[in-house]
Design an enzyme around this catalytic site. Structure first.
Site, mmCIF file in Angstrom:
data_model
loop_
_atom_site.group_PDB
_atom_site.id
_atom_site.type_symbol
_atom_site.label_atom_id
_atom_site.label_comp_id
_atom_site.label_asym_id
_atom_site.label_seq_id
_atom_site.Cartn_x
_atom_site.Cartn_y
_atom_site.Cartn_z
ATOM 1 N N SER A 293 -18.933 -6.313 -16.322
ATOM 2 C CA SER A 293 -18.460 -6.410 -14.948
ATOM 3 C C SER A 293 -16.977 -6.740 -14.820
ATOM 4 O O SER A 293 -16.146 -5.867 -14.994
ATOM 5 C CB SER A 293 -19.317 -7.416 -14.183
ATOM 6 O OG SER A 293 -19.269 -7.115 -12.810
ATOM 7 N N LYS A 318 -21.876 -2.656 -16.065
ATOM 8 C CA LYS A 318 -22.320 -3.282 -14.814
ATOM 9 C C LYS A 318 -21.252 -3.037 -13.756
ATOM 10 O O LYS A 318 -20.181 -3.602 -13.798
ATOM 11 C CB LYS A 318 -22.559 -4.771 -15.048
ATOM 12 C CG LYS A 318 -23.327 -5.460 -13.925
ATOM 13 C CD LYS A 318 -22.402 -5.996 -12.884
ATOM 14 C CE LYS A 318 -23.170 -6.745 -11.806
ATOM 15 N NZ LYS A 318 -22.264 -7.236 -10.769
ATOM 16 N N GLN A 322 -21.332 -8.419 -6.057
ATOM 17 C CA GLN A 322 -22.227 -9.276 -5.275
ATOM 18 C C GLN A 322 -21.422 -10.276 -4.447
ATOM 19 O O GLN A 322 -20.284 -10.606 -4.791
ATOM 20 C CB GLN A 322 -23.169 -10.075 -6.197
ATOM 21 C CG GLN A 322 -24.270 -9.268 -6.854
ATOM 22 C CD GLN A 322 -23.746 -8.327 -7.905
ATOM 23 O OE1 GLN A 322 -22.903 -8.672 -8.728
ATOM 24 N NE2 GLN A 322 -24.225 -7.082 -7.873
#
Length: 474
Positions: A293, A318, A322
């Site tokens: 990420s 990823k 969020q």
């Protein structure tokens, strides 16, 4: 244990305010609205029917939590989760860079608890857990089918207590057994040093709230010491706060070039352009399967907008963002919801694919060897995967068993005796629990020695070559 996918890529309340003020309104499409009348009636009726008719007394708050968990599970997104008050509190602590547990970030995939990355220096890393490992049981209790938060609560526990894990690993035929002593994990997220030839190395273990400031401090220190090139190490870094990784990337990406693009559900893209000036020295970035990420955002930005080389293994893959909603819940609980996907500067979405390195470099086989089952001794003429693990360890430590196929022959016996003598153990050529533990401990110390780190050494060598090339062109 990090809570769920705590450090993959989150927007905190503070970073949301910052994103909005800089034109990166990642949350612009987030809307709120209560239940419609018929929805509220349906859920309320179900609640009343359960409470009034179930054969045992029920906790109403537990039913409500279960309903919310059910909604989150229906999204089939391992990164969108509901956290109760206690879990939410631990989540906030982990964002700040300290928590208690085994020290690994996990996600839920197809009903399995999967390790995204063990944190450097944590009990999980020291025990040998790896990215993509699947945790099957904890202290004899199966995690199969559990909600992620319930699974995490079983893995967590008081400092000093033991977590006995059964783990499935790709390429290993039988489940692995680990006994890990839980501990406080107080993270120093940035570590730096200078290598010969004025090559700086900065390791980032995760992107917590203070990581940006610490990175600037260490970078300035290395530059003041005459650094001529830099290696940034984000191996086994599971991610972190979006604004922090943008801040770090901006120091290397020239003004006006893209760092990252964030695309919401309406396909609207917010582009983060650098306000920095870039650097005039070569930069390389180390990554592996545990680089996820925010680490991948940094890798993509440096590769595509700053000309840096990526060295090591394919990254985790990823590519979503969020944000956490806590104030809206009103009782200390928290919803972490995937609100967007992020794209590299050239528009690639790396989700479930990862980023390929420019220079692929594997670590020696003993870096990823499975631990030895210590329930039974290993001896001459046996043939199994535990013998194979022992042979790989012996070979890595220089004791020359002559083979690594799992057959315990005379040369393996001689190698075991040689190791036992060096470890001041009874040199009988049998690998009992004591010998197995000594072998594993010796290997851990060996792996921690930077001179055996193929990826780090290749990164340093590549930067040195670029420094030399630049000097010859002057």
């Amino acid at each position: 244990m990090l809570l769920g996918s705590v450090l993959t890529l989150v927007l905190t309340s503070a970073s949301f305010a910052n994103q909005a003020s800089t034109g990166q309104g990642v949350l612009a499409s987030v809307v709120s609205g209560g239940l419609k009348q018929d929805e509220a009636k349906k859920i309320g009726t179900a609640l009343d029917l359960i409470q009034g008719n179930y054969y045992e007394d029920v906790d109403r708050s537990k039913l409500v939590d279960g309903a919310i968990n059910g909604m989150m599970e229906s999204l089939e997104d391992p990164y969108s989760t509901y956290m109760g008050k206690q879990t939410a509190q631990e989540f906030e602590e982990s964002i700040e860079g300290s928590f208690s547990g085994i020290g690994a970030e996990v996600s839920s995939e197809d009903g399995n608890v999967v390790i995204v990355s063990p944190i450097k220096g944590s009990p999980a890393e020291k025990a040998g857990l790896r990215a993509k490992d699947i945790i099957l049981t904890v202290n004899g209790e199966s995690l199969s089918g559990l909600e992620l938060n319930d699974a995490v609560s079983k893995i967590r526990g008081p400092k000093g207590s033991e977590a006995k894990l059964t783990v499935r690993r790709s390429g290993v035929s039988t489940p692995l057994q680990y006994t890990i002593v839980r501990d406080d994990v107080d993270l120093e997220t940035v570590n730096a040093h200078m290598e010969p030839g004025k090559v700086g190395v900065i390791e980032i273990t995760q992107f917590s709230l203070n990581t940006g400031d610490r990175f600037k401090e260490e970078l300035a220190k290395l530059e003041s010491e005459g650094m001529k090139g830099l290696v940034i190490d984000v191996r086994n870094n599971p991610g972190g706060v979006l604004s922090v990784v943008i801040d770090i990337a901006e120091q290397f990406v020239p003004k006006g070039k893209l760092i990252v693009q964030v695309e919401d559900k309406n396909k609207k893209r917010e582009k983060s352009e650098s306000k920095g000036t870039g650097k005039d020295y070569p930069v390389a970035l180390l990554m592996n399967k545990g680089s996820a990420s925010a680490s991948e955002i940094l890798a993509g930005a440096l590769q595509q907008s700053a000309g840096a080389k990526l060295i090591g293994e394919n990254s985790f893959g990823k590519g979503t963002v969020q944000t956490s909603f806590d104030k809206q819940m009103g009782d200390g609980s928290l919803l972490k919801i995937t609100i967007a996907k992020w794209l590299t500067p050239n528009g690639s979405w790396i989700h479930k694919k990862g980023i390929k390195p420019d220079i692929a470099v594997d670590q020696p086989d003993y870096f990823s060897v499975a631990p030895i089952n210590k329930d039974k001794s290993l001896e001459y003429n046996m043939n199994n995967t535990d013998v194979k693990s022992a042979q790989i360890m012996l070979d890595g430590l220089g004791f020359k068993p002559g083979r690594k196929d799992g057959f315990f022959d005379e040369k393996t016996v001689a190698a075991v005796k040689s190791f036992q003598s060096s470890a001041k153990l009874s040199a009988n050529g049998v690998i009992d629990a004591k010998t197995a533990e000594a072998l594993e401990n010796a290997l851990i110390e060996h792996i921690r020695d930077p001179k055996y780190d193929n990826q780090l050494n290749r990164g340093i060598d590549e930067v040195r070559k670029e420094i030399a090339a630049a000097a010859s062109n002057r």
